[in-house]
Design an enzyme around this catalytic site. Structure first.
Site, mmCIF file in Angstrom:
data_model
loop_
_atom_site.group_PDB
_atom_site.id
_atom_site.type_symbol
_atom_site.label_atom_id
_atom_site.label_comp_id
_atom_site.label_asym_id
_atom_site.label_seq_id
_atom_site.Cartn_x
_atom_site.Cartn_y
_atom_site.Cartn_z
ATOM 1 N N CYS A 2 0.815 -1.207 0.000
ATOM 2 C CA CYS A 2 0.000 0.000 0.000
ATOM 3 C C CYS A 2 0.856 1.269 0.000
ATOM 4 C CB CYS A 2 -0.873 0.027 1.243
ATOM 5 S SG CYS A 2 -1.869 -1.446 1.422
ATOM 6 N N ARG A 27 5.219 -0.110 -6.017
ATOM 7 C CA ARG A 27 5.096 -0.955 -4.830
ATOM 8 C C ARG A 27 4.038 -2.043 -5.012
ATOM 9 N NH1 ARG A 27 6.791 2.372 -0.274
ATOM 10 N NH2 ARG A 27 5.370 1.275 1.072
ATOM 11 N N TRP A 75 -3.040 -2.685 -1.517
ATOM 12 C CA TRP A 75 -2.700 -4.070 -1.879
ATOM 13 C C TRP A 75 -3.496 -4.922 -0.912
ATOM 14 C CZ3 TRP A 75 0.857 -6.201 -5.421
ATOM 15 C CH2 TRP A 75 1.142 -7.553 -5.250
ATOM 16 N N ASN A 99 -1.828 2.563 6.076
ATOM 17 C CA ASN A 99 -0.953 1.436 5.705
ATOM 18 C C ASN A 99 -0.652 0.666 6.977
ATOM 19 O OD1 ASN A 99 -0.775 2.338 3.127
ATOM 20 N ND2 ASN A 99 1.384 2.945 3.241
ATOM 21 N N GLY A 100 -0.508 -0.650 6.859
ATOM 22 C CA GLY A 100 -0.134 -1.438 8.029
ATOM 23 C C GLY A 100 -1.285 -2.331 8.449
ATOM 24 N N GLU A 480 19.080 -22.443 -5.147
ATOM 25 C CA GLU A 480 18.670 -21.044 -5.269
ATOM 26 C C GLU A 480 19.859 -20.112 -5.004
ATOM 27 O OE1 GLU A 480 16.430 -19.529 -6.572
ATOM 28 O OE2 GLU A 480 16.334 -17.553 -5.674
ATOM 29 N N LYS A 484 21.268 -17.435 -7.716
ATOM 30 C CA LYS A 484 21.423 -16.001 -7.425
ATOM 31 C C LYS A 484 22.822 -15.553 -7.798
ATOM 32 C CE LYS A 484 18.263 -14.956 -7.248
ATOM 33 N NZ LYS A 484 17.137 -15.818 -7.399
ATOM 34 N N GLU A 487 23.499 -15.522 -11.632
ATOM 35 C CA GLU A 487 22.743 -14.490 -12.346
ATOM 36 C C GLU A 487 23.395 -13.116 -12.269
ATOM 37 O OE1 GLU A 487 18.926 -15.124 -10.194
ATOM 38 O OE2 GLU A 487 18.056 -14.787 -12.164
ATOM 39 N N HIS A 503 30.082 -38.425 -5.473
ATOM 40 C CA HIS A 503 29.782 -39.233 -6.659
ATOM 41 C C HIS A 503 30.238 -38.543 -7.943
ATOM 42 C CE1 HIS A 503 27.696 -42.111 -4.190
ATOM 43 N NE2 HIS A 503 27.091 -41.096 -3.579
ATOM 44 N N LYS A 599 12.987 -9.781 -16.670
ATOM 45 C CA LYS A 599 12.200 -10.055 -15.458
ATOM 46 C C LYS A 599 11.058 -11.024 -15.758
ATOM 47 C CE LYS A 599 11.264 -9.667 -11.172
ATOM 48 N NZ LYS A 599 12.117 -10.515 -10.333
HETATM 49 C C1 F6R Z 1 15.747 -15.891 -10.900
HETATM 50 C C2 F6R Z 1 14.546 -15.546 -11.623
HETATM 51 C C3 F6R Z 1 14.051 -16.494 -12.656
HETATM 52 C C4 F6R Z 1 12.537 -16.662 -12.499
HETATM 53 C C5 F6R Z 1 11.973 -17.514 -13.642
HETATM 54 C C6 F6R Z 1 10.508 -17.794 -13.454
HETATM 55 O O1 F6R Z 1 16.143 -14.904 -10.030
HETATM 56 O O2 F6R Z 1 13.956 -14.533 -11.385
HETATM 57 O O3 F6R Z 1 14.695 -17.716 -12.577
HETATM 58 O O4 F6R Z 1 12.296 -17.258 -11.262
HETATM 59 O O5 F6R Z 1 12.183 -16.863 -14.860
HETATM 60 O O6 F6R Z 1 9.790 -16.619 -13.382
HETATM 61 P P1 F6R Z 1 8.344 -16.574 -12.760
HETATM 62 O O7 F6R Z 1 8.465 -16.902 -11.329
HETATM 63 O O8 F6R Z 1 7.870 -15.162 -13.002
HETATM 64 O O9 F6R Z 1 7.503 -17.570 -13.493
#
Ligand code: F6R
Length: 604
Positions: A2, A27, A75, A99-100, A480, A484, A487, A503, A599
């Site tokens: 929010c 946001r 939100w 908000n909150g 993960e 990270k 990437e 192995h 993204k």
């Molecule tokens: C990693 C990342 C990507 C997404 C992937 C799936 O940091 O952002 O590996 O996780 O492209 O994206 P969504 O979750 O939007 O389906």
């Protein structure tokens, strides 16, 4: 999440409020509204969906003289994203934005309803305005009524109130949610929940402290602190850079989003926990009837959260669970039976491969569920059932808070199924729910921890590769962590199950091979430790993450001692995210927009 704006002055109030809300769009929100008090008249407009809808509704609304106004992007947490639930909320002759969360809203609402007050929304916020108007009847003046109201609220809030009997005043209070006020040479007053709406309008700003409350008029800004002592505003100059303002002082959106995780996880939990059960009002009550298996399908980070879920579903819910990479699943003629619940997981809800698997499952007649961060996305519209993760918009390409909230939702869902299948005792369920309540604390970033990781990161800028290793649910976390790192640092990193290193991969061990070892105290500690010792004996450089000291490591990052491995999971998640961030920063990379990545991956 929010956003709040407020304005007092002679300029075009509507435009100032709407453009302020636009600045807060990043946001995330699902409805918006404004209320303006001009010429003694209170006017309010609200709309579901994007701000263009509110702009359309207000296109004939003229604000061309002195006015006070408040605005909000909401939100949804308590109650669905509808116009009635959108802020500002009206009493008899006052409006509130907030908000909150008001933790004692249910008690206050009950008392107000006993007094005959009618509520229009399902929100916790609406109690503030009714409580204020109830107090107005008993108090000597509006400010006294406002102060009394604030003293009666428990929880976290940033709130603004305008009321018809004082057409030149905005009341404010802040406790736990951010808010600032700005002013300029024309004595205009501007409120917002973060800097960016005020840039270019206010000359200097005062950031409220927790417990501050008071009011503004054209001539005054009156602030009382948490002890009800009148305090002077503490003005500072406002940055002129909007992008940096949106980052709230952090260097990168990814960094901001790592820090936000504690708050967004709290949002993910809101309204979904009772002492003995998990509440998902949004899914069909009979969703799990006739279901003998759960199949999870996703890409990238979302795939990793799904993998972590498979451990929880089998351990807590005692239901068979399989996990699929969407791009593989869609072309491998999978067997789909109707006793399988098909679950897709996606931050964006638009990932082409995942979306296609959802369509396949629907064509095969399976029940479907999406766990997603973006309402109204293609997957949310396509699936029969949806649970929103409530992480707010994620701007950093490298996903952090989306992952954290996905794992949180999966944990809740596994307990929801456990209750249905009676696979956990009442005490076990209570214990798990109590643990969930502790996740926001476990994900608070400590300055000391961040500093330590910053310092350590300089040792990890080269080498021929990284292995992130973990066992059980810490294996998906290792995957993960490695994702990270690769990437945003462009260094080669792999996630591996600790027990699998011998192995094959252990052949790579030498001082230039960096092992990031996840060593939870409460899950297979001895086993994991001996796997790390095997690598240490072969001279791999080891960075161990644990709450227990480990002398075979070259570097050691100590997490807080926790009572359960699931809390250790979240503590370690923060560590691996920060480590990737700091390595990337030292390498001079664009943390928020790493090369070659997008993204939202809407192509195959
Ligand atoms: C990693 C990342 C990507 C997404 C992937 C799936 O940091 O952002 O590996 O996780 O492209 O994206 P969504 O979750 O939007 O389906």
């Amino acid at each position: 999440m929010c956003g709040i704006v407020g304005y007092l002055g002679n300029k075009n109030t509507k435009e100032i409020l709407l453009s302020g809300l636009k600045e807060l769009e990043y946001r995330g929100y699902d409805s918006a509204g404004i209320a303006v008090l001009q010429d003694g008249e209170l006017i309010n407009h609200k709309a579901v969906g994007k701000l263009v809808n509110l702009e359309e509704k207000t296109k004939n609304f003229v604000t061309d003289k002195f006015a006070v106004g408040i605005g909000h992007t909401r939100w949804a947490t308590h109650g669905k994203p509808t116009e009635l639930n959108a802020h500002p909320h009206l009493g008899e002759s006052s409006y509130v934005v907030h908000n909150g969360i008001i933790e004692n809203y249910a008690e206050l609402k009950q008392e107000l309803q006993n007094d005959g007050v009618k509520f229009l929304s399902q929100t916790d916020t609406e109690v503030i305005v009714h409580q204020f108007e109830k107090n107005l009847l008993k108090c000597n003046n509006e400010f006294e009524a406002f102060s009394k109201t604030i003293s009666e609220l428990n929880g976290a809030y940033a709130t603004l109130i305008i009321t018809a009997s004082l057409p030149d005043t905005i009341f404010f209070a802040k406790h736990g949610s951010p808010m600032l006020v700005g002013t300029n040479d024309e004595d205009e007053k501007f409120f917002a929940s973060s800097d960016s709406p005020l840039i270019g309008l206010a000359k200097e700003v005062n950031y409220f402290e927790d417990g501050d409350y008071g009011y503004v008029t054209k001539d005054e800004l009156v602030i009382f602190d948490k002890d009800s002592k009148k305090v002077k505003p503490n003005f500072s100059k406002l940055s002129t850079d909007k992008l940096s303002a949106q980052k709230d002082g952090y260097r990168f959106f990814m960094e901001k989003e790592i820090y936000e995780q504690s708050d967004v996880i709290a949002d993910t939990l809101i309204g979904r926990l009772s002492d003995e059960e998990i509440i998902f009002d949004e899914i069909d009550k009979n969703l799990f009837d006739g279901i003998n298996e759960i199949k999870l399908c996703a890409c990238g980070t979302s795939y990793h959260s799904a993998l972590s879920a498979s451990y929880m579903f089998e351990r807590y819910s005692k239901i068979r669970c399989s996990v699929e990479i969407a791009s593989e699943f869609r072309y491998r003629s999978p067997i789909m039976t109707k006793d399988t619940l098909f679950v897709v997981i996606s931050q964006s809800g638009e990932t082409a491969d995942t979306l296609e698997t959802l369509k396949m499952a629907k064509r095969a007649g399976l029940k479907t569920l999406v766990i997603c961060n973006v309402d109204n996305s293609s997957m949310v519209r396509g699936a029969d059932n949806c649970i929103l993760t409530r992480a707010g918009i994620e701007k950093g390409v490298a996903s952090t808070k989306a992952f954290a909230t996905q794992v949180t939702v999966f944990w809740m869902l596994s307990l929801y199924v456990a209750k249905l299948k009676k696979s956990l005792t009442t005490d076990e369920l209570k214990y798990q729910i109590q643990l969930l309540r502790e996740v926001p604390l476990a994900t608070k970033v400590s300055d000391d921890m961040h500093e330590r990781i910053k310092r350590l990161s300089k040792r990890y800028l080269h080498g021929h590769g990284f292995f992130f290793i973990g066992r059980d649910i810490f294996f998906p976390l290792a995957l993960e962590g490695a994702l990270k790192l690769k990437e945003i640092s462009y260094l080669h990193a792999e996630g591996y199950p600790s027990g699998e290193m011998k192995h094959g991969p252990i052949a790579l061990a030498d001082p230039e091979l960096f092992t990031i070892a996840l060593l939870p105290e409460h899950l297979l500690y001895e086993k994991s430790k001996s796997n790390v010792e095997e690598l240490s004996a072969r001279d791999s450089t080891i960075c161990a993450i644990s709450s227990l000291d480990f002398d075979k490591a070259d570097d050691f990052i100590k997490i807080n001692s926790c009572k359960d491995y699931m809390l250790e999971f979240f503590e370690m998640m923060i560590v691996v995210q920060l480590l990737s961030l700091e390595i990337s920063v030292r390498l001079g990379n664009d943390v928020d927009m790493p090369r070659n990545l997008a993204k939202s991956v809407t192509v195959e």
